[in-house]
Design a protein around this motif. Structure first.
Motif, PDB file in Angstrom:
ATOM      1  N   ALA A 287     -13.001 -13.465   4.947  1.00 55.26           N
ATOM      2  CA  ALA A 287     -14.181 -13.613   5.189  1.00 55.26           C
ATOM      3  C   ALA A 287     -14.936 -14.206   3.884  1.00 55.26           C
ATOM      4  CB  ALA A 287     -15.136 -12.607   6.062  1.00 55.26           C
ATOM      5  N   VAL A 288     -15.398 -15.013   4.010  1.00 59.86           N
ATOM      6  CA  VAL A 288     -16.214 -15.457   2.624  1.00 59.86           C
ATOM      7  C   VAL A 288     -17.850 -15.886   2.877  1.00 59.86           C
ATOM      8  CG1 VAL A 288     -16.508 -17.038   0.579  1.00 59.86           C
ATOM      9  CG2 VAL A 288     -14.056 -16.817   2.088  1.00 59.86           C
ATOM     10  N   ILE A 380      -3.831  -8.545  -2.601  1.00 61.13           N
ATOM     11  CA  ILE A 380      -4.502  -8.694  -1.124  1.00 61.13           C
ATOM     12  C   ILE A 380      -4.892  -9.999  -0.724  1.00 61.13           C
ATOM     13  CG2 ILE A 380      -4.428  -6.245  -0.469  1.00 61.13           C
ATOM     14  CD1 ILE A 380      -7.246  -6.439  -1.082  1.00 61.13           C
ATOM     15  N   TYR A 381      -5.573 -10.781  -1.507  1.00 58.58           N
ATOM     16  CA  TYR A 381      -5.905 -11.949  -1.344  1.00 58.58           C
ATOM     17  C   TYR A 381      -5.117 -13.033  -1.673  1.00 58.58           C
ATOM     18  CZ  TYR A 381      -8.869 -16.149  -1.884  1.00 58.58           C
ATOM     19  OH  TYR A 381      -9.377 -17.464  -1.920  1.00 58.58           O
ATOM     20  N   ARG A 382      -3.926 -13.089  -2.612  1.00 58.16           N
ATOM     21  CA  ARG A 382      -3.127 -14.156  -2.793  1.00 58.16           C
ATOM     22  C   ARG A 382      -2.152 -14.116  -1.497  1.00 58.16           C
ATOM     23  NH1 ARG A 382      -0.332 -12.606  -6.766  1.00 58.16           N
ATOM     24  NH2 ARG A 382      -1.703 -10.939  -7.737  1.00 58.16           N
ATOM     25  N   LYS A 383      -1.651 -12.912  -1.165  1.00 58.30           N
ATOM     26  CA  LYS A 383      -0.542 -12.697  -0.544  1.00 58.30           C
ATOM     27  C   LYS A 383      -1.111 -12.926   1.085  1.00 58.30           C
ATOM     28  CE  LYS A 383       3.172 -10.623  -2.884  1.00 58.30           C
ATOM     29  NZ  LYS A 383       3.986  -9.595  -3.038  1.00 58.30           N
ATOM     30  N   GLU A 384      -0.075 -13.258   2.087  1.00 56.77           N
ATOM     31  CA  GLU A 384      -0.108 -13.067   3.252  1.00 56.77           C
ATOM     32  C   GLU A 384       0.153 -11.673   3.999  1.00 56.77           C
ATOM     33  OE1 GLU A 384       2.454 -15.135   6.141  1.00 56.77           O
ATOM     34  OE2 GLU A 384       0.918 -15.729   7.433  1.00 56.77           O
ATOM     35  N   SER A 391     -10.272  -8.969   4.604  1.00 57.15           N
ATOM     36  CA  SER A 391     -10.652  -9.180   3.209  1.00 57.15           C
ATOM     37  C   SER A 391     -11.974  -9.819   3.061  1.00 57.15           C
ATOM     38  CB  SER A 391      -9.815  -9.876   2.098  1.00 57.15           C
ATOM     39  OG  SER A 391      -8.807  -8.813   2.174  1.00 57.15           O
ATOM     40  N   THR A 392     -12.996  -9.283   2.438  1.00 57.14           N
ATOM     41  CA  THR A 392     -14.291 -10.093   2.215  1.00 57.14           C
ATOM     42  C   THR A 392     -14.133 -10.298   0.760  1.00 57.14           C
ATOM     43  OG1 THR A 392     -15.225  -8.881   3.882  1.00 57.14           O
ATOM     44  CG2 THR A 392     -16.947  -9.859   2.429  1.00 57.14           C
ATOM     45  N   VAL A 393     -14.364 -11.843   0.593  1.00 54.93           N
ATOM     46  CA  VAL A 393     -14.590 -12.072  -0.659  1.00 54.93           C
ATOM     47  C   VAL A 393     -15.942 -12.731  -0.985  1.00 54.93           C
ATOM     48  CG1 VAL A 393     -13.934 -13.818  -2.652  1.00 54.93           C
ATOM     49  CG2 VAL A 393     -12.063 -13.009  -0.999  1.00 54.93           C
TER      50      VAL A 393
END
Ligand code: NAD
Length: 499
Positions: A287-288, A380-384, A391-393
């Protein structure tokens, strides 16, 4: 415990390789069946039998082939409950979700009823003096599909429907984790009138896949699964001269603009992030929110919704939002990635690590997790993750949010939630992702459009289902005819434009 089989020439046949894989009930952790893993010789035999059956099927007129598809639709509806139960028992997803899995496949079979129209060629009357030119779409012969565990009905149907409607014979190598539904689908096609041998199911692992890729009879391979295997199959299939399309993993971002309806955005994120335990290639895993205030409002709305999620076995009926993940290895991988997020400093706003389900302690259940303040350098952001982990960025601006989606190596799906038509339009136009939702979190195109990701989510140049699938499973032959007497004037030796 049940011994499963292959499906060759219209019958279930036992495996002869002596190799098997366990098929689990993910809710209990028990082994409920063994699936045979085909040897190269078994795969080659199924392909040879398919090649023998294909010419008659290819010569059957498209309307008659379409009638088989009509009957398949009827039978899928008839057997919906039985198929859904078998699907949930091996995959773990809830029964309504299993029915959705079958329904989205069934809709592609409905699309295939249009085969007579879709296979019409092109015709130019009078391309030159006494000359006509026409193109026809012909079946390739024997083609194959290699499919993942997470949609054991939908993805095999996406492949076998168009391939068969075009007049090919089809070899399906389904996932060894949940092979029962693909076998049931083969039986349905036979009951619907498909001739024996035109659809074969060979269960197996890498040995069976390599046998398909190296077999000279197989003309095309469609694959869906993880990106490393997609890349391998694409390279090896092309090396062996086949037509190949491969669809891989994903990391789908959902941009939440400050003007979005925050309740709707939170509801959408919960459904798209945690449905099917996050084991969907179109799940939203990032989620961004744009701006700190948007992020605070969004996280505040997400936390109670996620904490209220009901996790359980499909047998608990409507009282469950999502079930277990598919294997103990999948669960362990998710837990490892969650720990890496904690170690990297992301905030675990909802911590599902201690989740336990009474009476199902050996099941592969994973509690829901929500990470906040994730950064692009984190694993956790780069990998599926392929689990119930969102994840919230936090992005400072719309441009920053767009850049995140654009810079990620995966490009399967993405979404934007906003009330601003200009932002939505700009996003849809510029983002380098194959499927885009505007206030729609999981924008899976309907059967008559095409499905496919970009970047590391898709290899090859044609998408799945819709008109692209009829192109993928046929080849064009173009005929130039001078008829009947122009040749009497003598041969022509120059390569020239039409007069
Ligand atoms: P997977 O890659 O492990 O397996 C897919 C298929 O490849 C299976 O049939 C499997 O038997 C076979 N396979 C596995 N290892 C192999 C090897 N070393 N050599 C040859 N064949 C091999 O994928 P999975 O775990 O079944 O499915 C989940 C993955 O699929 C996720 O990454 C998900 O994003 C992706 N997926 C993508 C789409 C899409 O359309 N892009 C759709 C659904 C799933």
């Amino acid at each position: 415990m049940q011994d499963l089989s292959h499906y060759v020439n219209g019958a279930r046949v036992a495996g002869t390789s002596g190799r098997f894989a366990d098929v689990f009930n993910p809710a209990t952790g028990e082994v409920q069946a063994r699936v045979p893993l085909a040897s190269r010789a078994e795969v080659d035999d199924a392909i040879a039998k398919a090649a023998a059956a294909q010419p008659a099927w290819g010569a059957t007129n498209p309307q008659r082939r379409a009638r088989v598809m009509m009957r398949v639709v009827e039978l899928l509806n008839r057997d919906m409950d039985k198929l859904a139960e078998a699907l949930s028992r091996e995959h773990g997803k809830t029964l309504p979700d299993a029915k959705g899995d079958i329904q989205r496949g069934l809709e592609v079979i409905e699309f295939c009823i249009g085969a007579p129209h879709l296979l019409k060629g092109e015709y130019t009357d009078g391309a030159g003096p006494g000359i006509d030119m026409y193109s026809m779409r012909q079946p390739l012969g024997v083609v194959a599909g290699i499919t993942p565990f997470n949609f054991p009905a939908m993805i095999p149907l996406w492949k076998m429907g168009p391939a068969l409607a075009c007049g090919n014979a089809f070899i399906l190598k389904p996932s060894e984790r949940d092979p029962s539904v693909p076998l049931m689908l083969a039986e349905i096609f036979l009951e619907a009138g498909l001739p024996e041998g035109v659809l074969q199911v060979v269960n197996g692992d890498k040995e069976a896949v390599d046998a398909i890729l190296e077999n000279e009879t197989v003309q095309a391979v469609g694959f869906v699964g993880s990106t490393p295997i997609a890349a391998y199959i694409y390279a090896k299939g092309c090396e062996h001269g086949k037509r190949v399309q491969c669809f891989g993993g994903a990391k789908n971002h959902m941009i939440v603009m400050p003007d979005a309806d925050m309740d709707k955005a939170a509801d959408a994120l919960v459904g798209a992030g945690y449905g099917a335990a996050g084991e969907r290639c179109m799940a939203i895993s990032v989620a961004v929110p744009v701006g700190e205030e948007t992020a605070d409002r969004l996280v505040e709305k997400l936390v109670p919704r996620i904490e209220a999620l009901k996790v359980g076995p499909y047998t608990a009926g409507d009282d469950v939002d999502y079930g277990p993940v598919v294997t103990a290895a999948a669960k362990a991988n998710i837990e490892k990635l969650v720990q890496s997020g904690v170690d990297a400093g992301a905030e675990l706003a909802v911590d599902g690590r201690d989740f336990k389900l009474q009476g199902y302690e050996d099941g592969f259940f994973v509690g829901p997790h929500l990470f906040d303040r994730v950064t692009p350098d984190m694993e956790i952001y780069r990998k599926e993750i392929f689990g119930p982990v969102l994840s919230t960025v936090r992005a400072g601006s719309y441009e920053e949010a767009l850049k995140l989606a654009m810079d990620h190596e995966y490009g399967n799906g993405t979404a934007i939630f906003t009330r601003d038509g200009d932002a939505a339009r700009d996003f849809a136009s510029r983002v380098n992702v194959g499927m885009v939702g505007i206030n729609v979190p999981i924008p899976v195109p309907l059967a008559y459009h095409t499905f496919g990701g970009w970047k590391k989510s898709g290899f090859g140049d044609l998408n799945q289902h819709g008109p692209d699938s009829f192109k993928f499973y046929t080849r064009t032959k173009t005929v130039t005819a001078r008829w009947p007497s122009g040749i009497k004037e003598g041969g022509e030796f120059n390569f020239k434009a039409m007069d």
